[in-house]
Design an enzyme around this catalytic site. Structure first.
Site, PDB file in Angstrom:
ATOM      1  N   ASP A 154       0.915  -1.161   0.028  1.00  0.00           N
ATOM      2  CA  ASP A 154       0.009  -0.075   0.008  1.00  0.00           C
ATOM      3  C   ASP A 154       0.529   1.294   0.103  1.00  0.00           C
ATOM      4  O   ASP A 154       2.191   1.338  -0.716  1.00  0.00           O
ATOM      5  CB  ASP A 154      -0.997  -0.024   1.076  1.00  0.00           C
ATOM      6  CG  ASP A 154      -2.264   0.655   1.098  1.00  0.00           C
ATOM      7  OD1 ASP A 154      -2.357   1.928   1.127  1.00  0.00           O
ATOM      8  OD2 ASP A 154      -3.394  -0.035   0.902  1.00  0.00           O
ATOM      9  N   ASP A 163       0.009   2.596  18.851  1.00  0.00           N
ATOM     10  CA  ASP A 163      -0.626   1.365  18.856  1.00  0.00           C
ATOM     11  C   ASP A 163      -0.139   0.307  18.295  1.00  0.00           C
ATOM     12  O   ASP A 163      -0.076  -0.935  18.729  1.00  0.00           O
ATOM     13  CB  ASP A 163      -2.136   1.449  18.194  1.00  0.00           C
ATOM     14  CG  ASP A 163      -2.984   2.452  18.795  1.00  0.00           C
ATOM     15  OD1 ASP A 163      -2.806   3.250  19.588  1.00  0.00           O
ATOM     16  OD2 ASP A 163      -4.079   2.617  18.167  1.00  0.00           O
ATOM     17  N   HIS A 186      -3.821   6.027   3.832  1.00  0.00           N
ATOM     18  CA  HIS A 186      -4.327   4.878   3.229  1.00  0.00           C
ATOM     19  C   HIS A 186      -3.745   3.442   3.858  1.00  0.00           C
ATOM     20  O   HIS A 186      -4.398   2.875   4.467  1.00  0.00           O
ATOM     21  CB  HIS A 186      -4.404   4.782   1.720  1.00  0.00           C
ATOM     22  CG  HIS A 186      -5.198   3.864   1.183  1.00  0.00           C
ATOM     23  ND1 HIS A 186      -4.955   2.633   0.777  1.00  0.00           N
ATOM     24  CD2 HIS A 186      -6.622   3.981   0.873  1.00  0.00           C
ATOM     25  CE1 HIS A 186      -5.773   1.812   0.337  1.00  0.00           C
ATOM     26  NE2 HIS A 186      -6.962   2.816   0.322  1.00  0.00           N
ATOM     27  N   VAL A 203     -10.737   0.814  22.428  1.00  0.00           N
ATOM     28  CA  VAL A 203     -11.604   0.413  21.326  1.00  0.00           C
ATOM     29  C   VAL A 203     -10.842  -0.268  20.442  1.00  0.00           C
ATOM     30  O   VAL A 203     -10.015   0.105  19.881  1.00  0.00           O
ATOM     31  CB  VAL A 203     -12.361   1.610  20.940  1.00  0.00           C
ATOM     32  CG1 VAL A 203     -13.115   1.110  19.580  1.00  0.00           C
ATOM     33  CG2 VAL A 203     -13.134   2.319  21.689  1.00  0.00           C
ATOM     34  N   ASN A 284     -13.737   0.842  -6.206  1.00  0.00           N
ATOM     35  CA  ASN A 284     -14.856   2.042  -5.849  1.00  0.00           C
ATOM     36  C   ASN A 284     -15.119   2.762  -7.095  1.00  0.00           C
ATOM     37  O   ASN A 284     -15.643   3.924  -6.864  1.00  0.00           O
ATOM     38  CB  ASN A 284     -14.278   3.155  -4.890  1.00  0.00           C
ATOM     39  CG  ASN A 284     -13.598   2.064  -3.566  1.00  0.00           C
ATOM     40  OD1 ASN A 284     -13.806   0.938  -3.523  1.00  0.00           O
ATOM     41  ND2 ASN A 284     -12.783   3.244  -3.015  1.00  0.00           N
ATOM     42  N   ALA A 299      -7.732  -7.069  -8.848  1.00  0.00           N
ATOM     43  CA  ALA A 299      -8.345  -8.185  -8.193  1.00  0.00           C
ATOM     44  C   ALA A 299      -9.437  -8.868  -9.090  1.00  0.00           C
ATOM     45  O   ALA A 299      -9.828  -9.984  -8.816  1.00  0.00           O
ATOM     46  CB  ALA A 299      -9.454  -7.300  -7.254  1.00  0.00           C
ATOM     47  N   SER A 357     -11.302  -0.643  -0.345  1.00  0.00           N
ATOM     48  CA  SER A 357     -10.050  -0.874   0.587  1.00  0.00           C
ATOM     49  C   SER A 357      -9.822  -1.196   1.948  1.00  0.00           C
ATOM     50  O   SER A 357      -9.237  -1.700   2.648  1.00  0.00           O
ATOM     51  CB  SER A 357      -9.105   0.696   0.401  1.00  0.00           C
ATOM     52  OG  SER A 357      -8.735   0.630  -0.916  1.00  0.00           O
TER      53      SER A 357
END
Length: 408
Positions: A154, A163, A186, A203, A284, A299, A357
């Site tokens: 990516d 994190d 992204h 969360v 998209n 894809a 994505s």
């Protein structure tokens, strides 16, 4: 020559490319052998001995798995012999190259395209909804992806994101003159969904939180754009590092009636044989219900698992493409609307966006859970586990594939 124009100047925007189809192409070519048991020896002979051109190949380099465009930019051809694909640079005064090679008839030349991280569908409300984690039963799973290698090809990653402190992360940039650091967001968002865990408030937004992360930067600049050859290089690197799962939330638009690229099919079949399953976003390009477009490239390749996006009501997203063109199939669906995940901390540590994505890393992360549960499964068996355990959704299958991906 192989060398591409400087990447310091951004490529055309998505809208500009759609208005000028010539901007889809880099001016270079991908050469794919028509038979898997063939090699490039005949082609090399023509280029080197008959035409006096410079040919490079992966075997020429000591660190084969980390070769980037910079190493071969002065060559006329670069051969990725393992995957059976080569990159050919033909200047205007070298048009005789194509003519000399065309009489051999044992390969296909395909124009190299510009590849993009699909424009995310931003939300007006930036919330912490992680409905996808619940809808796919990830929160109920006893698996975490431990010991599984997942590659995210990516825009790179924000390695300073708190994190991911203490996580095992390997990286490589295939974008000339750019490090693997994410300046787009992204790639960090997709990595967070596939391989992250919890945000600063506790969360949970990520799936395979114990997996080993491999970041292949194949899309550069703030707009997140690259070339076919950068993607192929990233695939080769991920396979060489024995990554069981390769997630690619990227692509180029495909038009009705247009076939898939043989170069990507060669690469995907090689990956499957070597133990790597490639999972990619279907694109998209649709505006449902009035304008529905075919699955994008890569894809649409048979040996790559294509992913559609659904919303929290498990209805196909308005932007998600459909399996329209002959020979293409939508394989599976993932949560792709209102997805909360990590972002580049220089802007904001988290972001909520939509797109195929976002659906793709859900599937990739869950594939990592299955790889942990079934450590001796082949990629084809993992593929089968994902589709056979998916939650059936409404017809048509061309929109949803096997249905919503579910965690083991």
């Amino acid at each position: 020559m192989i060398k591409l124009a400087s990447t310091e100047e951004p490529m055309a925007s998505n809208e500009q490319q759609l208005s000028n189809q010539s901007n889809f192409y880099t001016g270079r070519y991908l050469m794919s052998l028509t038979h898997e048991d063939m090699d490039f020896s005949g082609v090399k002979n023509v280029l080197k001995n008959e035409l006096g051109l410079k040919v490079a190949q992966m075997g020429d380099f000591d660190d084969k798995e980390s070769v980037t465009e910079k190493e071969y930019e002065d060559s006329d051809m670069m051969i990725f012999e393992d995957i059976g694909v080569a990159l050919l640079g033909i200047d205007e005064d070298q048009s005789e190259v194509a003519s000399a090679l065309s009489v051999r008839g044992n390969f296909i030349l395909e124009p190299e395209e510009v590849i993009m991280a699909p424009d995310p569908q931003a939300l007006s409300v930036q919330n912490k909804s992680t409905w996808g984690i619940t809808a796919t039963d990830v929160d109920k799973s006893s698996y975490s992806g431990k010991g599984v290698k997942i590659a995210i090809l990516d825009t790179g990653f924000d390695f300073k994101h708190p994190d991911f402190s203490g996580r095992t992360i390997q990286s490589k940039s295939f974008v000339p003159n750019e490090s693997a650091d994410d300046i787009n967001g992204h790639g960090t968002h997709c990595t967070g969904t596939a391989c992250g865990h919890k945000d600063s408030s506790g969360v949970r937004y990520g799936v395979a939180y114990d997996s080993d992360i491999f970041i292949g930067k194949v899309l550069g600049g703030k707009k997140g754009q690259g070339t076919d050859s950068w993607i192929l290089s990233g695939i080769n690197w991920a396979v060489s590092n024995n990554c069981q799962i390769i997630s690619m939330s990227l692509g180029s638009r495909v038009f009705p009636g247009q076939g898939h690229k043989l170069a990507y099919e060669r690469a995907a079949k090689y990956a499957l044989k070597q133990g790597s399953l490639i999972i990619a976003a279907s694109g998209n390009d649709s505006h449902r219900p009035f304008n529905i477009n075919p699955i994008g490239s890569p894809a649409n390749v048979p040996s790559i698992m294509s992913v559609a996006a659904v919303d929290s009501n498990l209805k196909v997203a308005r932007f998600s493409n459909r399996a329209i063109n002959p020979g293409t199939m939508m394989e599976i669906s993932g949560p792709g609307v209102g997805v909360y995940s990590s972002w580049i901390t220089s802007t904001k540590p988290y972001n909520t966006i939509s797109g195929t994505s976002m659906a793709t890393p859900h599937v990739a992360g869950i594939a990592g859970l299955y790889a942990e549960k079934f450590p001796i499964h082949t990629p084809i068996q993992l593929w089968g586990a994902l589709t056979s355990q998916a939650k059936p959704l409404s017809v048509p299958v061309g929109d949803y594939g096997a249905g919503l991906v579910l965690a083991p």
